[in-house]
Design a protein around this motif. Structure first.
Motif, mmCIF file in Angstrom:
data_model
loop_
_atom_site.group_PDB
_atom_site.id
_atom_site.type_symbol
_atom_site.label_atom_id
_atom_site.label_comp_id
_atom_site.label_asym_id
_atom_site.label_seq_id
_atom_site.Cartn_x
_atom_site.Cartn_y
_atom_site.Cartn_z
ATOM 1 N N MET B 1 -7.399 14.626 71.232
ATOM 2 C CA MET B 1 -8.050 13.610 72.055
ATOM 3 C C MET B 1 -7.556 12.208 71.665
ATOM 4 O O MET B 1 -7.271 11.951 70.507
ATOM 5 N N PRO B 2 -7.464 11.290 72.604
ATOM 6 C CA PRO B 2 -6.900 9.969 72.307
ATOM 7 C C PRO B 2 -7.853 9.127 71.459
ATOM 8 O O PRO B 2 -9.062 9.277 71.555
ATOM 9 N N ALA B 3 -7.280 8.243 70.643
ATOM 10 C CA ALA B 3 -8.100 7.376 69.795
ATOM 11 C C ALA B 3 -8.455 6.105 70.541
ATOM 12 O O ALA B 3 -8.231 5.001 70.074
ATOM 13 N N ALA B 4 -9.002 6.236 71.722
ATOM 14 C CA ALA B 4 -9.343 5.076 72.544
ATOM 15 C C ALA B 4 -10.769 5.253 73.063
ATOM 16 O O ALA B 4 -11.288 6.360 73.082
ATOM 17 N N PRO B 5 -11.401 4.147 73.482
ATOM 18 C CA PRO B 5 -12.751 4.274 74.027
ATOM 19 C C PRO B 5 -12.755 5.105 75.311
ATOM 20 O O PRO B 5 -11.727 5.295 75.938
ATOM 21 N N LEU B 6 -13.926 5.550 75.686
ATOM 22 C CA LEU B 6 -14.112 6.307 76.917
ATOM 23 C C LEU B 6 -13.947 5.408 78.134
ATOM 24 O O LEU B 6 -14.239 4.217 78.070
ATOM 25 N N CYS B 7 -13.547 5.984 79.255
ATOM 26 C CA CYS B 7 -13.492 5.284 80.545
ATOM 27 C C CYS B 7 -12.880 3.902 80.381
ATOM 28 O O CYS B 7 -11.877 3.736 79.724
ATOM 29 N N ALA B 8 -13.515 2.890 80.956
ATOM 30 C CA ALA B 8 -13.012 1.522 80.811
ATOM 31 C C ALA B 8 -13.876 0.750 79.815
ATOM 32 O O ALA B 8 -13.870 -0.472 79.791
ATOM 33 N N PHE B 9 -14.655 1.456 78.982
ATOM 34 C CA PHE B 9 -15.490 0.761 78.008
ATOM 35 C C PHE B 9 -14.608 0.053 76.989
ATOM 36 O O PHE B 9 -13.591 0.581 76.556
ATOM 37 N N THR B 10 -15.017 -1.157 76.636
ATOM 38 C CA THR B 10 -14.186 -1.928 75.727
ATOM 39 C C THR B 10 -14.503 -1.601 74.262
ATOM 40 O O THR B 10 -13.832 -2.073 73.368
ATOM 41 N N ARG B 11 -15.543 -0.817 74.023
ATOM 42 C CA ARG B 11 -15.875 -0.495 72.644
ATOM 43 C C ARG B 11 -16.408 0.941 72.559
ATOM 44 O O ARG B 11 -16.714 1.564 73.581
#
Lengths: 279, 319
Positions: B1-11
């Motif tokens: 899984m990517p190490a980024a927030p979900l959807c367009a959430f900034t955090r």
């Protein structure tokens, strides 16, 4: 006429879901809307030639869903506010007349002729928003179309009454239905939340001197209706020309010299219009 | 899984799970990466309430199996406070315990999870609930266009991906005096009309990937391709100027101005409303942060406002 019969008929009139138009018109508009380079102006110009599509567009843009009921009287503005997406859905939901009678084509042409004449009168008088006068002219007999669709059983009776008693179509409507297309226009305008100026043009074009709010609109439509009949463009349901209310000329301050100028100008325009073939 | 927030959430999203069930905690751990969601599991309901009120999470998951307090009672306690109403709440229970006696109309839960549950299903439903809550909370109540959170998220996302885009800020001149004279509902009509013009124009010119947001009041934002933005601005200005006079009473329209009261309380004449648009460009990843874009736009907006007529100003520095 019994009140409950009248109420029942009004209910049927207002329950109108779909108004059919001529197949050729619908085809032309659909083609234009699908072309990626079409402009709103081009589409508006074409729709402004068809009373049914124009009525549907104005009904849609003035519906409370969009948040500004009764504000928009111009087809061009309506298209900007609705967008082609919504316009496509209006086109899809419009049917065509399965059986094209001469009278339907005649009424379509009469409405277009009246619209053109109204636009010319308004421009000659330098009235603001000449296009809105043309819109009211285009829609002035919408009540006849709606009555034909919603009360089809009465249509032939009206026509028969016109022929037998040698009265006007409006008088025959009142004799048979209990109300005329001018009244139907007023109901529709209220029901569809059309702007007040359009409503007045639609419901007072046979008695323009009685219009309270927008007498100029009613008078222009009255004269436009008269002119379309004088030049024998299309067929309104009556043979011959209606009575021209002298008050209409007085209210609009049209002098005899203006009237002649108008006749000259319109005769050229009606010749041009006659070249258009939509049927 | 990517190490980024979900959807367009900034955090990272904070999810509070109130459940005595260790299996559920394990499922959450499998469903989300730590960058996507910080999941805190508490086994008792009553003890969690105070923490919940002082430091609310982005989502609350309540287990019907809580020993010390019925799940739905706890939900009702939270939802009865206006400031927590927007917090998305999911109830989890055994599917076999679903009975016709449960009054779902009165239950103020936003999502129902049932056991048996898989990590994939948990991830899907929780993500959907979070995204839905953001959408409905963020949408402008009048125009239903996306609001600030979505706008900022969209801009920051484009900046982070170093995509070229044009960002337009539009607002109305003399809207306040119109509102003062004609009242709020007539003002709302004008805002609805403006939103419609912008949406249709931006969609027609900019295609389906263009974005329109409503910051609030008479402030709108749109994002589209750099090469088409000027065309869209010119078209919005022309349409607005054509249509807005029809929202005035005939007398005011004929006069060309209205009498109203200015911010100091003096009666004076105000021109008909106009639309001012400022456009900022992001080329070759020049912008680093959303704040830069909005600051530049505000400077340009001042310039656009110097003109009492409708107009648009493009950022010359990289326009």
């Amino acid at each position: 006429m019994a009140e409950d019969l009248r109420t029942e008929r009004k209910g049927r009139i207002l329950a109108v879901r779909d108004l059919p138009t001529l197949p050729k018109v619908l085809e032309e508009v659909s083609k234009l809307v699908e072309r990626p380079d079409s402009t709103t102006e081009q589409v508006a110009k074409l729709i402004s030639m068809d009373q049914v599509l124009s009525a549907k567009v104005l009904k849609m843009v003035n519906s409370p869903v969009y948040g500004f009921p009764g504000r928009i009287s111009s087809i061009g503005h309506a298209l900007v506010l609705l967008g082609f997406n919504v316009l496509r859905s209006i086109i899809v939901s419009t049917s065509v007349f399965e059986v094209m009678t001469e009278n339907m084509v005649g009424l379509w042409e009469h409405s277009l002729g009246c619209a053109m004449a109204c636009g010319s009168v308004a421009r000659m008088l330098k009235l603001k928003d000449a296009e809105e006068y043309a819109v009211a002219g285009l829609l002035h007999d919408l009540g006849k179309v709606v009555a034909t669709v919603q009360l089809p059983d009465l249509k032939s009776e009206i026509e028969q009454t016109v022929a037998e008693r040698d009265i006007s179509y409006l008088e025959a409507e009142r004799a048979v239905m209990g109300f005329g297309h001018d009244r139907i226009n007023a109901w529709l305008a209220d029901h569809w939340k059309l702007p007040a100026n359009i409503k007045e043009g639609l419901s007072y074009h046979h008695k323009p001197h009685l219009a309270q709010l927008y007498p100029e609109m009613a008078c222009v439509v009255h004269i436009g209706d008269f002119m379309a009949r004088v030049f024998e463009y299309g067929f309104s349901g009556d043979v011959g020309v209606n009575y021209l209310q002298p008050e209409a000329l007085k209210i609009l301050k049209i002098r005899p010299a203006d009237f002649e100028k108008l006749l000259d100008e319109l005769s050229d325009q009606f010749v041009e219009l006659a070249d258009l073939r939509f049927t | 899984m990517p190490a980024a927030p979900l959807c367009a959430f900034t955090r990272t999203q904070k999810i509070l799970v109130l459940s005595p069930d260790p299996e559920l905690a394990a499922l959450f751990a499998a469903a989300f990466t730590p960058a996507e969601a910080e999941v805190v599991v508490q086994t008792r309901g009553k003890g969690a309430i105070e923490a919940l009120f002082t430091d609310p999470p982005d989502m609350l998951v309540v287990d019907a199996k809580l020993a010390d307090i019925p799940g739905l009672d706890l939900v009702a306690m939270i939802k009865s406070e206006n400031v927590y109403r927007q917090l998305p709440v999911a109830l989890i229970m055994d599917e076999s315990r679903l009975s016709p006696d449960i009054d779902w109309c009165a239950a103020e839960v936003d999502e129902l999870l049932t056991r048996p549950m898989t990590a994939a299903m948990l991830r899907s439903r929780v993500t959907l609930a979070l995204a839905r809550a953001t959408r409905s909370l963020d949408a402008n109540p009048l125009t239903k266009l996306p609001g600030n959170t979505s706008i900022i998220g969209r801009i920051q996302d484009l900046i982070d991906r170093q995509e070229d885009f044009a960002l337009a800020y539009a607002d109305l001149d003399y809207f306040k005096s119109f509102n003062d004279k004609y009242g709020f509902s007539r003002g709302d009509e004008v805002l609805m009309m403006t939103a419609r013009i912008i949406v249709n124009t931006v969609r027609a010119v900019g295609g389906p990937r263009a974005f329109v947001g409503h910051v609030g009041g008479d402030d709108f934002v749109y994002i589209m391709a750099i090469d088409r933005v000027e065309e869209a601005c010119a078209s919005v200005v022309a349409s607005f100027d054509n249509i807005v006079p029809h929202f005035y009473d005939t007398e005011d329209r004929d006069r060309g101005f209205i009498q109203s009261v200015d911010r100091e309380g003096n009666r004076r004449a105000f021109p008909l409303m106009a639309i001012s648009i400022a456009v900022v460009f992001n080329r070759d990843g020049r912008l680093k942060h959303f704040g830069e874009a909005s600051q530049t736009a505000m400077t340009l907006k001042k310039k656009a406002k110097e003109n009492p007529k409708s107009c648009y100003v493009l950022d010359k520095r990289h326009g």
